[in-house]
Enzyme design. Structure first.
Site, PDB file in Angstrom:
ATOM      1  N   ARG A   1       1.972   8.462   7.096  1.00 15.18           N
ATOM      2  CA  ARG A   1       2.221   8.388   8.532  1.00 15.18           C
ATOM      3  C   ARG A   1       3.701   8.134   8.808  1.00 15.18           C
ATOM      4  O   ARG A   1       4.417   7.604   7.971  1.00 15.18           O
ATOM      5  CB  ARG A   1       1.413   7.263   9.173  1.00 15.18           C
ATOM      6  CG  ARG A   1      -0.080   7.478   9.187  1.00 15.18           C
ATOM      7  CD  ARG A   1      -0.792   6.284   9.783  1.00 15.18           C
ATOM      8  NE  ARG A   1      -0.578   5.081   9.004  1.00 15.18           N
ATOM      9  CZ  ARG A   1      -0.806   3.850   9.438  1.00 15.18           C
ATOM     10  NH1 ARG A   1      -1.245   3.650  10.656  1.00 15.18           N
ATOM     11  NH2 ARG A   1      -0.611   2.807   8.661  1.00 15.18           N
TER      12      ARG A   1
ATOM     13  N   PHE B   1       3.879  -9.002  -8.731  1.00 11.89           N
ATOM     14  CA  PHE B   1       5.044  -9.771  -8.303  1.00 11.89           C
ATOM     15  C   PHE B   1       5.515 -10.619  -9.483  1.00 11.89           C
ATOM     16  O   PHE B   1       4.706 -10.978 -10.356  1.00 11.89           O
ATOM     17  CB  PHE B   1       4.683 -10.681  -7.121  1.00 11.89           C
ATOM     18  CG  PHE B   1       4.602  -9.970  -5.791  1.00 11.89           C
ATOM     19  CD1 PHE B   1       5.607 -10.133  -4.834  1.00 11.89           C
ATOM     20  CD2 PHE B   1       3.535  -9.142  -5.498  1.00 11.89           C
ATOM     21  CE1 PHE B   1       5.536  -9.488  -3.616  1.00 11.89           C
ATOM     22  CE2 PHE B   1       3.450  -8.486  -4.276  1.00 11.89           C
ATOM     23  CZ  PHE B   1       4.463  -8.667  -3.325  1.00 11.89           C
TER      24      PHE B   1
ATOM     25  N   ALA C   1      -3.896   1.856  12.880  1.00 14.07           N
ATOM     26  CA  ALA C   1      -5.258   1.788  12.341  1.00 14.07           C
ATOM     27  C   ALA C   1      -6.072   0.649  12.939  1.00 14.07           C
ATOM     28  O   ALA C   1      -7.288   0.641  12.819  1.00 14.07           O
ATOM     29  CB  ALA C   1      -5.218   1.640  10.825  1.00 14.07           C
TER      30      ALA C   1
ATOM     31  N   LYS D   1       7.932  -6.271  10.666  1.00 18.87           N
ATOM     32  CA  LYS D   1       8.115  -6.040   9.235  1.00 18.87           C
ATOM     33  C   LYS D   1       9.298  -5.175   8.842  1.00 18.87           C
ATOM     34  O   LYS D   1       9.480  -4.892   7.662  1.00 18.87           O
ATOM     35  CB  LYS D   1       6.833  -5.455   8.651  1.00 18.87           C
ATOM     36  CG  LYS D   1       6.449  -4.086   9.183  1.00 18.87           C
ATOM     37  CD  LYS D   1       5.166  -3.612   8.517  1.00 18.87           C
ATOM     38  CE  LYS D   1       4.853  -2.169   8.872  1.00 18.87           C
ATOM     39  NZ  LYS D   1       3.686  -1.670   8.182  1.00 18.87           N
TER      40      LYS D   1
ATOM     41  N   LYS E   1       0.827  -1.218   0.000  1.00 15.27           N
ATOM     42  CA  LYS E   1       0.000   0.000   0.000  1.00 15.27           C
ATOM     43  C   LYS E   1       0.861   1.269   0.000  1.00 15.27           C
ATOM     44  O   LYS E   1       0.625   2.183  -0.790  1.00 15.27           O
ATOM     45  CB  LYS E   1      -0.938  -0.025   1.209  1.00 15.27           C
ATOM     46  CG  LYS E   1      -1.846   1.204   1.354  1.00 15.27           C
ATOM     47  CD  LYS E   1      -3.055   0.904   2.202  1.00 15.27           C
ATOM     48  CE  LYS E   1      -2.724   0.205   3.503  1.00 15.27           C
ATOM     49  NZ  LYS E   1      -1.914   1.031   4.415  1.00 15.27           N
TER      50      LYS E   1
ATOM     51  N   PHE F   1      -3.705  -0.204   7.139  1.00 17.67           N
ATOM     52  CA  PHE F   1      -4.278  -1.546   6.992  1.00 17.67           C
ATOM     53  C   PHE F   1      -5.355  -1.583   5.901  1.00 17.67           C
ATOM     54  O   PHE F   1      -5.282  -0.821   4.937  1.00 17.67           O
ATOM     55  CB  PHE F   1      -4.801  -2.063   8.329  1.00 17.67           C
ATOM     56  CG  PHE F   1      -3.705  -2.315   9.338  1.00 17.67           C
ATOM     57  CD1 PHE F   1      -2.580  -3.059   8.994  1.00 17.67           C
ATOM     58  CD2 PHE F   1      -3.788  -1.818  10.626  1.00 17.67           C
ATOM     59  CE1 PHE F   1      -1.558  -3.292   9.915  1.00 17.67           C
ATOM     60  CE2 PHE F   1      -2.768  -2.048  11.556  1.00 17.67           C
ATOM     61  CZ  PHE F   1      -1.664  -2.782  11.199  1.00 17.67           C
TER      62      PHE F   1
ATOM     63  N   TRP G   1       7.118  -0.960  -7.619  1.00 15.51           N
ATOM     64  CA  TRP G   1       8.221  -1.496  -6.810  1.00 15.51           C
ATOM     65  C   TRP G   1       9.471  -1.673  -7.681  1.00 15.51           C
ATOM     66  O   TRP G   1      10.580  -1.311  -7.288  1.00 15.51           O
ATOM     67  CB  TRP G   1       7.821  -2.836  -6.185  1.00 15.51           C
ATOM     68  CG  TRP G   1       8.847  -3.355  -5.213  1.00 15.51           C
ATOM     69  CD1 TRP G   1       8.919  -3.127  -3.885  1.00 15.51           C
ATOM     70  CD2 TRP G   1       9.978  -4.193  -5.542  1.00 15.51           C
ATOM     71  NE1 TRP G   1      10.018  -3.771  -3.346  1.00 15.51           N
ATOM     72  CE2 TRP G   1      10.681  -4.430  -4.343  1.00 15.51           C
ATOM     73  CE3 TRP G   1      10.453  -4.770  -6.735  1.00 15.51           C
ATOM     74  CZ2 TRP G   1      11.837  -5.203  -4.295  1.00 15.51           C
ATOM     75  CZ3 TRP G   1      11.610  -5.539  -6.687  1.00 15.51           C
ATOM     76  CH2 TRP G   1      12.286  -5.751  -5.466  1.00 15.51           C
TER      77      TRP G   1
ATOM     78  N   THR H   1       4.023   1.475  -0.806  1.00 13.54           N
ATOM     79  CA  THR H   1       4.790   1.455  -2.058  1.00 13.54           C
ATOM     80  C   THR H   1       3.945   2.006  -3.207  1.00 13.54           C
ATOM     81  O   THR H   1       4.420   2.814  -4.021  1.00 13.54           O
ATOM     82  CB  THR H   1       5.240   0.021  -2.368  1.00 13.54           C
ATOM     83  OG1 THR H   1       6.036  -0.463  -1.274  1.00 13.54           O
ATOM     84  CG2 THR H   1       6.039  -0.054  -3.650  1.00 13.54           C
TER      85      THR H   1
END
Length: 559
Positions: free
Chosen positions: A96, A384, A275, A107, A73, A303, A412, A75
């Protein structure tokens, strides 16, 4: 070509001086305060100067329920901003600030990824400009003044058994969830059960992010309820005369932070409420400032759309007087297959059957944004290498049946270039102007009814079960005059339900609300569901184990 980590890509980038980034937005050196060469704070008085300027078009990025497979998200938000810049649009991003808890916990870094990042990523992911530390200090000053008041004679007749204000620390530390303090004799305070929250779950963070200026922040801080008297009357930070000093600690933190993307798009990174506990959006000040300084602003909500986007649309938009012009819903084929029951180690294999099972999760979020909130939307499929053409076509076809276009995003790997098609679709939606935004519920509705409406309409629940404690708290809150406030749901991020194991689009479930509390300073009621906690713990193998720094100060392992 050798694989490069996010931090290696960020460290190889040639950054522009922050004065040049500020100049892209029409800001002079008098408008900013330097935090080194690549970070600055922007004077909040800039907003007063620009109050008559037309607002930018606002684009909200949200996502499906997150999975270990990754959705991308942030990214996508960054890459979309860079794509709009490439198309000649004066663009800014509003994000944020990452919390140290998740950075060292699950993460690693949280500043985008690959060639769609905000930089300097090490600074942003670690101490940055000290905002979160300042929020923790203000929170804990209030806690210290509260306990000191009780120790020094308790003039306000505070019931030590009804102290509701907790200390905080910006770290995942389960050992601090429940503690007993004030031990060791009379000189060390009054013994009582206590506990810590993670700083980003503090009401100070929520009030900070919803404040429209320093005066508003001070007023919000003064309203924070910290305890109740023996007679059951609320005691506030204002009653303890703590709000002025708290605001003094936060006066510099309240200035929005300005950084840049890898491609030099200006980015405001400011405030970081979770969130799944709080409202999950960056500060109102940063968003409004970006909307006055740019023509297009891309922001995100934490999220899945059931959490961050719902709170953005029902809480933040009301407070700030804003609304999105378009919404981007991010998904990945891998994540959708995980929602369809595929284990993480097999997500790289084509599996159309599992994808079909997982797709309803995405489609529910699309329905919520377009039907429940009346907003135009596009699905961004974060590509991906393992995705097959058949899988991508299936997602496109299913979205098309709901009247929403699914666009393949390759930000990405390619940065802004990989988001051009997504940016063009967003611009088309904005230019079409088919926007019927409305909040989900009227504020006049009772707290229990608002919770029920969110559960039914957004989660797809059959209904809500309130514990006796929750019912009692709702009655108390409404009797105190807080009936007409928005509701902030504290719920697992992993499922549309309150059970993290129920993936996809579950049905036939009910939401259990175990408690409800009033965040009077933030201006909302918090409904605690399931087993959601305000102090996370570290996993068995914390991300911190992989983070290091060499003798030259070069950091590694930040994802």
């Amino acid at each position: 070509m050798a694989f490069k980590s996010d931090i290696e890509i960020a460290q190889e980038a040639k950054l522009q001086h922050i004065r040049d980034i500020a100049a892209k937005l029409g800001l002079s050196e008098d408008d900013i305060e330097y935090y080194g060469k690549y970070k600055a704070k922007v004077d909040y008085n800039v907003l007063k100067r620009l109050q008559d300027k037309k607002d930018a078009k606002l684009i909200l990025t949200t996502a499906i329920n997150p999975t270990p497979a990754g959705e991308g998200k942030t990214t996508t938000t960054v890459g979309l901003g860079d794509a709009l810049s490439r198309l000649g649009k004066k663009t800014a991003i509003a994000l944020r600030e990452p919390s140290l808890g998740p950075v060292f916990g699950v993460k690693g870094g949280a500043a985008g990824g690959g060639y769609a990042q905000v930089v300097p990523m090490e600074d942003i992911n670690l101490h940055f400009t000290g905002d979160i530390h300042a929020i923790g200090a203000a929170n804990n000053l209030l806690a210290a003044m509260l306990d000191n008041h009780i120790y020094q004679g308790n003039e306000l007749r505070i019931d030590p058994r009804r102290v509701v204000w907790r200390r905080c620390i910006d770290m995942n530390d389960r050992q601090l969830r429940f503690v007993v303090d004030g031990l060791g004799g009379k000189a060390n305070g009054v013994p009582r059960e206590d506990g810590f929250d993670i700083t980003v779950a503090s009401e100070v963070m929520a009030a900070f992010c919803l404040a429209t200026d320093l005066k508003d922040l001070k007023e919000r801080l003064s309203k924070i309820i910290v305890a109740y008297t023996y007679d059951g009357k609320p005691v506030t930070a204002g009653d303890l005369k703590a709000h002025g000093a708290m605001a003094a600690l936060l006066k510099d933190a309240l200035k929005p932070n300005l950084v840049q993307t890898l491609e030099g798009t200006p980015a405001f990174v400011h405030g970081g409420p979770f969130a799944n506990i709080a409202h999950g959006c960056n500060s109102v000040l940063a968003t409004k400032m970006a909307m006055k300084l740019a023509d297009y602003v891309v922001t995100e909500a934490g999220f899945g759309a059931d959490l961050g986007a719902e709170k953005f649309l029902d809480i933040k938009c009301r407070v700030a007087g804003i609304k999105p012009d378009a919404v981007v819903i991010v998904a990945s084929i891998r994540a959708l297959k995980h929602h369809g029951g595929v284990p993480k180690e097999k997500l790289g294999e084509e599996n159309l059957e599992a994808l079909k099972k997982g797709l309803p999760n995405l489609l529910k979020h699309v329905e919520n944004i377009t039907v429940k909130f009346g907003l135009p939307a596009v699905v961004a499929v974060n590509r991906f290498p393992s995705d097959t053409e058949a899988e991508l076509e299936l997602v496109k076809k299913e979205c098309e049946q709901l009247g929403v276009k699914a666009v393949i995003s390759e930000v990405w790997a390619k940065g802004g270039e990989g988001g051009i098609e997504l940016a063009q679709e967003v611009l088309r939606l904005i230019e079409e102007g088919k926007n019927n935004y409305k909040p989900l519920y009227p504020l006049e509705m009772g707290i229990a009814e608002k919770i029920q409406m969110i559960a039914r309409e957004i989660y797809g629940a059959d209904g809500v079960d309130f514990t006796s404690a929750a019912k009692k708290e709702i009655e108390t809150i409404e009797n105190l005059g807080f009936r007409e406030v928005p509701v902030c749901m504290a719920k697992t991020q992993y499922s549309l339900s309150d059970n993290p194991a129920l993936l996809g689009r579950p049905s036939g479930f009910r939401i259990t609300v175990r408690n409800v509390k009033i965040s009077a300073g933030a201006g909302f009621a918090v409904a605690l569901t399931g087993e959601i906690m305000t102090m996370p713990g570290l996993p068995k193998r914390p991300a911190a184990e992989n983070i290091d720094v060499d003798e030259n100060g070069r950091i590694s392992g930040l994802f």
